[in-house]
Motif scaffolding. Structure first.
Motif, PDB file in Angstrom:
ATOM      1  N   ILE A  49      -8.259 -51.201 -35.473  1.00 53.85           N
ATOM      2  CA  ILE A  49      -9.316 -50.265 -35.848  1.00 53.85           C
ATOM      3  C   ILE A  49      -9.612 -49.306 -34.697  1.00 53.85           C
ATOM      4  O   ILE A  49      -9.810 -48.111 -34.904  1.00 53.85           O
ATOM      5  N   GLY A  50      -9.624 -49.820 -33.470  1.00 57.05           N
ATOM      6  CA  GLY A  50      -9.852 -48.966 -32.304  1.00 57.05           C
ATOM      7  C   GLY A  50      -8.776 -47.910 -32.144  1.00 57.05           C
ATOM      8  O   GLY A  50      -9.069 -46.731 -31.890  1.00 57.05           O
ATOM      9  N   ILE A  51      -7.523 -48.304 -32.330  1.00 57.35           N
ATOM     10  CA  ILE A  51      -6.419 -47.341 -32.233  1.00 57.35           C
ATOM     11  C   ILE A  51      -6.520 -46.309 -33.352  1.00 57.35           C
ATOM     12  O   ILE A  51      -6.302 -45.111 -33.134  1.00 57.35           O
ATOM     13  N   PHE A  52      -6.875 -46.755 -34.558  1.00 62.51           N
ATOM     14  CA  PHE A  52      -7.027 -45.832 -35.683  1.00 62.51           C
ATOM     15  C   PHE A  52      -8.126 -44.812 -35.411  1.00 62.51           C
ATOM     16  O   PHE A  52      -7.952 -43.616 -35.638  1.00 62.51           O
ATOM     17  N   ILE A  53      -9.248 -45.274 -34.903  1.00 63.35           N
ATOM     18  CA  ILE A  53     -10.367 -44.357 -34.608  1.00 63.35           C
ATOM     19  C   ILE A  53      -9.982 -43.369 -33.513  1.00 63.35           C
ATOM     20  O   ILE A  53     -10.279 -42.186 -33.612  1.00 63.35           O
ATOM     21  N   LEU A  54      -9.329 -43.861 -32.478  1.00 62.77           N
ATOM     22  CA  LEU A  54      -8.909 -42.965 -31.399  1.00 62.77           C
ATOM     23  C   LEU A  54      -7.892 -41.939 -31.883  1.00 62.77           C
ATOM     24  O   LEU A  54      -7.912 -40.782 -31.451  1.00 62.77           O
ATOM     25  N   SER A  55      -6.993 -42.330 -32.784  1.00 72.54           N
ATOM     26  CA  SER A  55      -5.993 -41.383 -33.267  1.00 72.54           C
ATOM     27  C   SER A  55      -6.629 -40.329 -34.171  1.00 72.54           C
ATOM     28  O   SER A  55      -6.192 -39.188 -34.194  1.00 72.54           O
TER      29      SER A  55
END
Length: 59
Positions: A49-55
């Protein structure tokens, strides 16, 4: 070595407190790996989820 530690504690009695606060804030990342299956799933979900939000925010 013990004598040096005792001298440092005598000069600065809050050094043990500062060390314990720093360790509590940083935590132990190895504890996440040692957890059970549920802990690993939650950790993986948070990372994804963190990677998705950052992307999504990088546009």
């Amino acid at each position: 070595m013990q004598k040096d530690k005792k001298e440092k504690r005598g000069k600065n009695p809050l050094i043990d407190f500062a060390d314990s606060v720093n360790r509590s804030m940083v935590g132990d990342p190895g504890a996440l790996v040692n957890g059970g299956c549920f802990t690993k799933i939650i950790t993986l979900a948070i990372i994804v989820i963190g990677i998705f939000i950052l992307s999504r925010c990088s546009y």
